[in-house]
Each structure stands twice: as structure tokens, then as C-alpha cells.
Design a protein around this motif. Structure first.
Motif, PDB file in Angstrom:
ATOM      1  N   UNK A   1       1.210  -1.439  -0.228  1.00  0.00           N
ATOM      2  CA  UNK A   1      -0.158  -0.101  -0.063  1.00  0.00           C
ATOM      3  C   UNK A   1       1.087   1.077  -0.114  1.00  0.00           C
ATOM      4  N   UNK A   2       0.216   2.329  -0.693  1.00  0.00           N
ATOM      5  CA  UNK A   2       0.854   3.913  -0.431  1.00  0.00           C
ATOM      6  C   UNK A   2       0.946   3.903   0.957  1.00  0.00           C
ATOM      7  N   UNK A   3       2.283   5.105   1.862  1.00  0.00           N
ATOM      8  CA  UNK A   3       2.755   5.056   2.687  1.00  0.00           C
ATOM      9  C   UNK A   3       1.533   6.040   3.764  1.00  0.00           C
ATOM     10  N   UNK A   4       0.760   6.965   3.530  1.00  0.00           N
ATOM     11  CA  UNK A   4      -0.587   6.585   4.276  1.00  0.00           C
ATOM     12  C   UNK A   4      -1.488   5.568   4.672  1.00  0.00           C
ATOM     13  N   UNK A   5      -1.816   4.357   4.464  1.00  0.00           N
ATOM     14  CA  UNK A   5      -2.113   3.107   4.514  1.00  0.00           C
ATOM     15  C   UNK A   5      -1.181   2.762   5.701  1.00  0.00           C
ATOM     16  N   UNK A   6       0.049   2.360   5.134  1.00  0.00           N
ATOM     17  CA  UNK A   6       1.214   1.807   5.812  1.00  0.00           C
ATOM     18  C   UNK A   6       1.332   2.209   6.833  1.00  0.00           C
ATOM     19  N   UNK A   7       0.762   3.933   7.138  1.00  0.00           N
ATOM     20  CA  UNK A   7       1.392   4.624   8.811  1.00  0.00           C
ATOM     21  C   UNK A   7       0.186   4.148   9.320  1.00  0.00           C
ATOM     22  N   UNK A   8      -0.917   4.087   8.209  1.00  0.00           N
ATOM     23  CA  UNK A   8      -1.766   3.522   9.438  1.00  0.00           C
ATOM     24  C   UNK A   8      -1.779   1.926   9.933  1.00  0.00           C
ATOM     25  N   UNK A   9      -1.568   1.401   9.421  1.00  0.00           N
ATOM     26  CA  UNK A   9      -1.259  -0.200   9.423  1.00  0.00           C
ATOM     27  C   UNK A   9      -0.419   0.042  10.326  1.00  0.00           C
ATOM     28  N   UNK A  10       0.586   0.676  10.588  1.00  0.00           N
ATOM     29  CA  UNK A  10       1.519   0.945  11.762  1.00  0.00           C
ATOM     30  C   UNK A  10       0.880   0.982  12.653  1.00  0.00           C
ATOM     31  N   UNK A  11       0.379   2.173  12.505  1.00  0.00           N
ATOM     32  CA  UNK A  11       0.017   3.030  14.527  1.00  0.00           C
ATOM     33  C   UNK A  11      -1.001   1.948  14.514  1.00  0.00           C
ATOM     34  N   UNK A  12      -1.774   1.234  14.036  1.00  0.00           N
ATOM     35  CA  UNK A  12      -3.016  -0.130  14.038  1.00  0.00           C
ATOM     36  C   UNK A  12      -2.271  -1.189  15.732  1.00  0.00           C
TER      37      UNK A  12
END
Length: 195
Positions: free
Chosen positions: A50-61
Motif C-alpha cells: 500500500x501507499x505510505x498513508x496506509x502503511x502508517x495507519x497499519x503500523x499505528x494500529x
């Protein structure tokens, strides 16, 4: 001229790079692999990354403890990792309002604010205040760059916590600081004191 990697090798190395640092942008990756941003996007799509924003969201969760000392909107930048009393990470994108208009260099107080809020956020307490900070600006930060700040708790003694924060752009150190923060458990007890 720098030789380009074959597609299969590049894609394998791309996956490895993003596993070790999921916060790399397509622009960062294009520079690392000496290809266009469009090539990186196509590689990601083929690999299902996924693009950066989705990767950040996944890591955060996956990596966020509940925030105690601040509300989420008081942390400067996007909080993507929080292990209370251990470490925390945030990402802050430098936009037009964060830079000097003539030079496009980021104003230092935004870089400091990201680091300071992260040093406060990492402490497991309701009220945390900064007592002292020793900081060093290593390199100018420019408009459009993404600051990745990582806070690590170095020591704790009663109500005092020493936190080291390092901020990087594309893996390169741009700021470091040692923050001494304090739990202020009796802050609200002085009801009838001085104004």
C-alpha cells in the motif's frame, strides 16, 4: 552512469527496504533505486504494497499503547508507534506554513515541538511537563520533507524521565535532543493558592 537493478531484484530489495522502514516515501525509494517515482508506484502495485498513508495507519494500529499525557491532536505530527515508558515515533510533513517563505527552510520551533511532544507522550502519566531540554539542529529541513522522530526512554527516577529524541529525514539525522520530563501528579491540588 549508475547501473539499474533488474526488476525482480529491485522489487525484492524494495520489499526489504519497506519492511525495515515502512515510512519511506515513493520519492525516497526512487532516489535509493535510481528509478522514477512512477516505477516505484508500479512496483508497489505489483507487490501489493500500500501507499505510505496506509502503511502508517497499519503500523499505528499494531503499535499504539493508549496515549495518556496528551490528546492525539496535541502530538505534533502523526503518532505511529507508542510503547509507554519505552519508545514512540511520529511523522511530520513540512508544509508551506512551517517554513520561511524566502528560503523554504523549516522553522526550528516546529522541529522542536514534534520532538518535545513525543518526549511527553512516551511517559505513562496523566500530566507530564518538560523540565529541561538539550537540543542540536544538525541539518536544515526543507519544504515537503517528512520528519520521522523517534523517542527512546533512557532512564526513569521517581517522577523524572530522561528521553532521547532523534529526528531523521530519509534516514539522515537532522535533529537530536535530550529531554527531562516530569510527572506532575499534584498539579491540580493547589486550589486556593496564588493566582
Amino acid at each position: 552512469m549508475i547501473p539499474r537493478l533488474k526488476k525482480k531484484i529491485r522489487q525484492k530489495e524494495l520489499m526489504t527496504a519497506l519492511q525495515s522502514n515502512p515510512f519511506l516515501t515513493d520519492e525516497d525509494l526512487a532516489q535509493v533505486f535510481f528509478v522514477s517515482i512512477q516505477t516505484i508506484r508500479l512496483d508497489r502495485m505489483e507487490l501489493g504494497i500500500p501507499e505510505l498513508r496506509e502503511r502508517i495507519k497499519t503500523v499505528a494500529e499494531e503499535k499504539l499503547d493508549p496515549l495518556k499525557s496528551l490528546s492525539a491532536d496535541e502530538v505534533i505530527g502523526e503518532l505511529v508507534d507508542l510503547q509507554l515508558n519505552e519508545n514512540a515515533t511520529s511523522i511530520f510533513e513540512v508544509k508551506e506554513e512551517h517554513v520561511f517563505s524566502r528560503t523554504h527552510v523549516a522553522r526550528g520551533h516546529y522541529i522542536f515541538a514534534q520532538a518535545n511532544s513525543l518526549a511527553v507522550a512516551v511517559v505513562d502519566a496523566e500530566v507530564v511537563l518538560t523540565g529541561a531540554a538539550r537540543v542540536r539542529y544538525v541539518k536544515p529541513v526543507m519544504l515537503g520533507e517528512k520528519l520521522v522522530a523517534k523517542a527512546v526512554v533512557r532512564s526513569r527516577d521517581k517522577d523524572q524521565t530522561k528521553v532521547k529524541v532523534e529526528t531523521r529525514v530519509a534516514g539522515e539525522l537532522v535533529f537530536s535532543g535530550i529531554f527531562r520530563v516530569f510527572k506532575a501528579s499534584n498539579l491540580h491540588k493547589a486550589e486556593g493558592g496564588r493566582p
